[in-house]
Write a protein that holds these residues in place. Structure first.
Motif, PDB file in Angstrom:
ATOM      1  N   ARG A  20      13.439  -0.441  -3.671  1.00 51.82           N
ATOM      2  CA  ARG A  20      12.874  -1.783  -3.735  1.00 51.82           C
ATOM      3  C   ARG A  20      12.380  -2.241  -2.372  1.00 51.82           C
ATOM      4  O   ARG A  20      12.370  -3.428  -2.073  1.00 51.82           O
ATOM      5  CB  ARG A  20      13.908  -2.775  -4.270  1.00 51.82           C
ATOM      6  CG  ARG A  20      14.450  -2.368  -5.644  1.00 51.82           C
ATOM      7  CD  ARG A  20      15.387  -3.407  -6.192  1.00 51.82           C
ATOM      8  NE  ARG A  20      15.975  -2.955  -7.444  1.00 51.82           N
ATOM      9  CZ  ARG A  20      16.807  -3.676  -8.190  1.00 51.82           C
ATOM     10  NH1 ARG A  20      17.127  -4.886  -7.817  1.00 51.82           N
ATOM     11  NH2 ARG A  20      17.301  -3.200  -9.301  1.00 51.82           N
ATOM     12  N   ARG A  21      11.949  -1.306  -1.554  1.00 46.26           N
ATOM     13  CA  ARG A  21      11.549  -1.678  -0.200  1.00 46.26           C
ATOM     14  C   ARG A  21      10.431  -2.707  -0.200  1.00 46.26           C
ATOM     15  O   ARG A  21      10.346  -3.538   0.695  1.00 46.26           O
ATOM     16  CB  ARG A  21      11.102  -0.426   0.554  1.00 46.26           C
ATOM     17  CG  ARG A  21      12.235   0.526   0.903  1.00 46.26           C
ATOM     18  CD  ARG A  21      11.701   1.807   1.475  1.00 46.26           C
ATOM     19  NE  ARG A  21      10.914   2.521   0.475  1.00 46.26           N
ATOM     20  CZ  ARG A  21      10.253   3.636   0.729  1.00 46.26           C
ATOM     21  NH1 ARG A  21      10.274   4.141   1.948  1.00 46.26           N
ATOM     22  NH2 ARG A  21       9.578   4.253  -0.218  1.00 46.26           N
ATOM     23  N   ARG A  22       9.549  -2.626  -1.203  1.00 46.57           N
ATOM     24  CA  ARG A  22       8.407  -3.541  -1.218  1.00 46.57           C
ATOM     25  C   ARG A  22       8.620  -4.709  -2.183  1.00 46.57           C
ATOM     26  O   ARG A  22       7.712  -5.473  -2.438  1.00 46.57           O
ATOM     27  CB  ARG A  22       7.134  -2.783  -1.598  1.00 46.57           C
ATOM     28  CG  ARG A  22       6.826  -1.648  -0.639  1.00 46.57           C
ATOM     29  CD  ARG A  22       5.572  -0.913  -1.085  1.00 46.57           C
ATOM     30  NE  ARG A  22       5.352   0.264  -0.283  1.00 46.57           N
ATOM     31  CZ  ARG A  22       5.902   1.440  -0.517  1.00 46.57           C
ATOM     32  NH1 ARG A  22       6.732   1.568  -1.535  1.00 46.57           N
ATOM     33  NH2 ARG A  22       5.658   2.471   0.255  1.00 46.57           N
ATOM     34  N   LEU A  24       9.906  -8.050  -2.703  1.00 48.54           N
ATOM     35  CA  LEU A  24      10.336  -9.140  -1.827  1.00 48.54           C
ATOM     36  C   LEU A  24      11.066 -10.205  -2.624  1.00 48.54           C
ATOM     37  O   LEU A  24      10.477 -11.122  -3.170  1.00 48.54           O
ATOM     38  CB  LEU A  24       9.113  -9.742  -1.119  1.00 48.54           C
ATOM     39  CG  LEU A  24       8.233  -8.715  -0.382  1.00 48.54           C
ATOM     40  CD1 LEU A  24       7.100  -9.425   0.324  1.00 48.54           C
ATOM     41  CD2 LEU A  24       9.075  -7.949   0.627  1.00 48.54           C
ATOM     42  N   SER A  27      10.838 -14.943  -3.139  1.00 50.77           N
ATOM     43  CA  SER A  27       9.582 -15.674  -3.051  1.00 50.77           C
ATOM     44  C   SER A  27       9.587 -16.813  -4.054  1.00 50.77           C
ATOM     45  O   SER A  27      10.226 -16.757  -5.088  1.00 50.77           O
ATOM     46  CB  SER A  27       8.412 -14.736  -3.338  1.00 50.77           C
ATOM     47  OG  SER A  27       7.216 -15.456  -3.468  1.00 50.77           O
ATOM     48  N   THR A 184       7.309 -10.478 -11.686  1.00 52.75           N
ATOM     49  CA  THR A 184       6.605  -9.928 -10.529  1.00 52.75           C
ATOM     50  C   THR A 184       5.677  -8.788 -10.949  1.00 52.75           C
ATOM     51  O   THR A 184       4.543  -8.682 -10.472  1.00 52.75           O
ATOM     52  CB  THR A 184       7.606  -9.435  -9.480  1.00 52.75           C
ATOM     53  OG1 THR A 184       8.386 -10.546  -9.030  1.00 52.75           O
ATOM     54  CG2 THR A 184       6.912  -8.790  -8.299  1.00 52.75           C
ATOM     55  N   ASN A 378       0.985  -0.156   3.103  1.00 54.26           N
ATOM     56  CA  ASN A 378       0.799  -1.436   3.788  1.00 54.26           C
ATOM     57  C   ASN A 378       0.665  -2.617   2.821  1.00 54.26           C
ATOM     58  O   ASN A 378       0.347  -3.727   3.243  1.00 54.26           O
ATOM     59  CB  ASN A 378      -0.436  -1.373   4.686  1.00 54.26           C
ATOM     60  CG  ASN A 378      -0.284  -0.348   5.794  1.00 54.26           C
ATOM     61  OD1 ASN A 378       0.796  -0.199   6.373  1.00 54.26           O
ATOM     62  ND2 ASN A 378      -1.358   0.391   6.076  1.00 54.26           N
ATOM     63  N   PHE A 379       0.891  -2.354   1.541  1.00 57.39           N
ATOM     64  CA  PHE A 379       0.756  -3.424   0.544  1.00 57.39           C
ATOM     65  C   PHE A 379       2.118  -4.045   0.267  1.00 57.39           C
ATOM     66  O   PHE A 379       3.078  -3.333  -0.046  1.00 57.39           O
ATOM     67  CB  PHE A 379       0.168  -2.882  -0.751  1.00 57.39           C
ATOM     68  CG  PHE A 379      -0.173  -3.950  -1.749  1.00 57.39           C
ATOM     69  CD1 PHE A 379      -1.441  -4.493  -1.808  1.00 57.39           C
ATOM     70  CD2 PHE A 379       0.795  -4.421  -2.631  1.00 57.39           C
ATOM     71  CE1 PHE A 379      -1.759  -5.479  -2.731  1.00 57.39           C
ATOM     72  CE2 PHE A 379       0.496  -5.412  -3.556  1.00 57.39           C
ATOM     73  CZ  PHE A 379      -0.790  -5.944  -3.607  1.00 57.39           C
ATOM     74  N   GLU A 380       2.208  -5.339   0.399  1.00 50.78           N
ATOM     75  CA  GLU A 380       3.463  -6.045   0.118  1.00 50.78           C
ATOM     76  C   GLU A 380       3.369  -6.736  -1.235  1.00 50.78           C
ATOM     77  O   GLU A 380       2.434  -7.503  -1.486  1.00 50.78           O
ATOM     78  CB  GLU A 380       3.764  -7.063   1.217  1.00 50.78           C
ATOM     79  CG  GLU A 380       4.123  -6.422   2.548  1.00 50.78           C
ATOM     80  CD  GLU A 380       4.687  -7.440   3.528  1.00 50.78           C
ATOM     81  OE1 GLU A 380       4.506  -8.653   3.287  1.00 50.78           O
ATOM     82  OE2 GLU A 380       5.312  -7.007   4.500  1.00 50.78           O
ATOM     83  N   ILE A 381       4.334  -6.470  -2.084  1.00 52.31           N
ATOM     84  CA  ILE A 381       4.361  -7.080  -3.409  1.00 52.31           C
ATOM     85  C   ILE A 381       4.977  -8.477  -3.309  1.00 52.31           C
ATOM     86  O   ILE A 381       6.098  -8.633  -2.822  1.00 52.31           O
ATOM     87  CB  ILE A 381       5.171  -6.209  -4.383  1.00 52.31           C
ATOM     88  CG1 ILE A 381       4.509  -4.837  -4.538  1.00 52.31           C
ATOM     89  CG2 ILE A 381       5.304  -6.897  -5.733  1.00 52.31           C
ATOM     90  CD1 ILE A 381       5.324  -3.868  -5.371  1.00 52.31           C
ATOM     91  N   GLU A 382       4.243  -9.443  -3.766  1.00 55.24           N
ATOM     92  CA  GLU A 382       4.729 -10.823  -3.732  1.00 55.24           C
ATOM     93  C   GLU A 382       5.542 -11.099  -4.995  1.00 55.24           C
ATOM     94  O   GLU A 382       5.030 -11.011  -6.114  1.00 55.24           O
ATOM     95  CB  GLU A 382       3.563 -11.798  -3.645  1.00 55.24           C
ATOM     96  CG  GLU A 382       4.010 -13.250  -3.506  1.00 55.24           C
ATOM     97  CD  GLU A 382       2.833 -14.203  -3.413  1.00 55.24           C
ATOM     98  OE1 GLU A 382       3.076 -15.400  -3.125  1.00 55.24           O
ATOM     99  OE2 GLU A 382       1.697 -13.763  -3.642  1.00 55.24           O
TER     100      GLU A 382
END
Length: 463
Positions: A20-22, A24, A27, A184, A378-382
């Motif tokens: 689950r590194r990406r 987040l 939020s 998400t 480099n993509f961050e999941i909001e």
């Protein structure tokens, strides 16, 4: 796609933990919109005048006990009535809610204390979902009903129509629908980061089926109202360890097998994210099922019309009983080499969205993962904030925001899932689905299972 009112039955009764590194957590992103066809609900203008919700429980043991606990944990809920065919389970629930009236038959409950009830939760075996929910809605009661919404396709259509007609708050018990992980994933897929989705594969390792010797009749235990448990289903003798209180999911008359149990959860974010409507056709490659039960392994392929989020040739495939898709062309999840047909790193239950530009793996229950990992480094999941599925229902009954797993959404989702359940009984046959006419025009035997007759004495108006 229109969904016309279908007349009632005639007298002749037509027949894990993952990376689950990406992901987040925390939020506060806003909620998600549902498909247009799923949002056809009215604002509720008949909230309880007391500012509190008087709740009745129908089925209060097992899952019903946890449903009752979650709903009654809301500080504006009063439990006023309890109903169960099992005296032991009823007594256990009554110890926690000593002021509630007790009943064995939900029909008697409504006849005697309907004026004291604002809402009910239905947490019974599948074959009693529609009878109890429809009876409640015809009395103007709000309904929280466990998944799958119904046992038969026709029932799902009728509950959706009745909920709109009665202008009541409804919610199907797909608790993960409100979880941050699934919300998400819906937002991520809709963002277009993987392009339009060409196909989705969903799977589950459970195996709700039975292919053993015929059940042996045994005396009905004291405190079990067996005839009421059977309800609308054909009469049969009690058999210890086979039906109540568990294992009923594997029997055709009472449950909907693995697909009815788990695909209603796992396909929920697929339908929401892609705004899927009614399927055009469905075909099963499963083995021939037992006469009274479900096959232990099923694989079912749906063809849907395209949506703004899918390609023109989009297909959805469901697998259960340990079957998984051929993943030889998929990117590795765990960094190991990919062998033909091996599901390296895949969870026991989940979905893979195969897009034009990449993949989204969605474990059940876990955060979405973008693949190939290197392409999205480099993509961050909001993340989208989750909430209590149960408290959302209560709040909606008291005048708050509408629910999002209401019967206007849950009905069509359940119809599609139950079409797959039917297809598994006729492996190798491509079943065409005419949603407007509520029929399978190319297979009379399959069409007959869309709407099965109720046992005499248990008929319900509208079903």
């Amino acid at each position: 796609m229109s969904f016309p009112i279908v007349p009632p039955r005639s007298a002749t009764r037509r027949v894990a933990d993952t990376d689950r590194r990406r992901f987040l957590i925390g939020s506060t992103a806003s909620g998600l919109a549902l498909p247009a066809w799923a949002n056809r609900v009215h604002a509720i203008d008949t909230q309880p005048s007391s500012g509190r919700l008087r709740l009745a429980g129908i089925g209060v043991g097992g899952k019903g006990a946890s449903d009752l606990a979650e709903l009654s944990s809301h500080d504006r809920v009063d439990v006023v009535a309890l109903c169960d065919i099992d005296a032991g389970r009823l007594h256990a629930a009554a110890e926690k809610h000593p002021g509630a009236r007790r009943f064995t038959d939900f029909r008697q409950m409504f006849d005697q204390v309907s004026d004291d009830i604002d809402a009910v939760h239905v947490s019974t075996p599948d074959h009693t979902h529609a009878p109890a929910a429809m009876t409640a809605m015809k009395r103007g009661k709000h309904v929280y009903c466990q998944k799958p919404l119904t046992h038969d396709v026709f029932e799902a259509r009728q509950l959706r129509l009745a909920a709109a007609e009665q202008n009541v708050v409804t919610q199907m018990g797909t608790q993960v629908h409100s979880h941050t992980a699934y919300r998400t994933a819906v937002k991520l897929v809709r963002s277009g980061v993987i392009g339009k989705v060409r196909e989705v594969h969903s799977w589950c390792d459970k195996a709700w089926g039975y292919n053993g010797p015929a059940p042996i009749a045994s005396p009905v235990p004291e405190g079990i109202a067996w005839d009421l448990w059977l309800g609308t289903a054909p009469e049969r003798p009690y058999a210890a360890g086979q039906y109540h209180p568990s294992n009923w999911r594997r029997w055709y008359d009472f449950g909907c097998g693995t697909m009815g149990d788990m695909s209603i959860h796992i396909l929920d974010p697929v339908f929401t994210a892609l705004e899927l409507t009614a399927p055009l056709s469905v075909i099963s490659s499963s083995s021939e099922p037992p006469a009274e039960s479900y096959g232990l392994q099923n694989q079912t392929r749906f063809v849907f019309p395209p949506t703004p989020h899918t390609t023109q040739d989009f297909v959805l495939t469901w697998s259960d009983g340990g079957l998984k898709p051929d993943v030889s062309s998929w990117p590795s999840v765990d960094g190991q080499s990919r062998g033909s047909g091996k599901a390296d790193g895949l969870p026991k239950q989940g979905s893979m969205f195969v897009g034009e530009k990449g993949y989204v793996l969605l474990p059940h229950i876990g955060g979405p993962i973008l693949l190939p990992a290197a392409d999205f480094a480099n993509f961050e999941i909001e993340a989208v904030e989750g909430a209590s599925h149960y408290h959302r229902f209560v709040d909606a009954c008291l005048g708050g925001e509408p629910t999002t797993a209401h019967f206007g959404y849950a009905g069509p989702l359940t119809e599609a899932v139950l079409l797959g359940v039917i297809a598994n009984r006729f492996p190798g046959n491509s079943l065409a689905w005419n949603a407007d006419e509520l029929t399978i025009p190319n297979h009379a035997a399959a069409a007959a299972l869309l709407r099965r007759p109720y046992r005499a004495g248990f008929e319900v108006e509208g079903l």
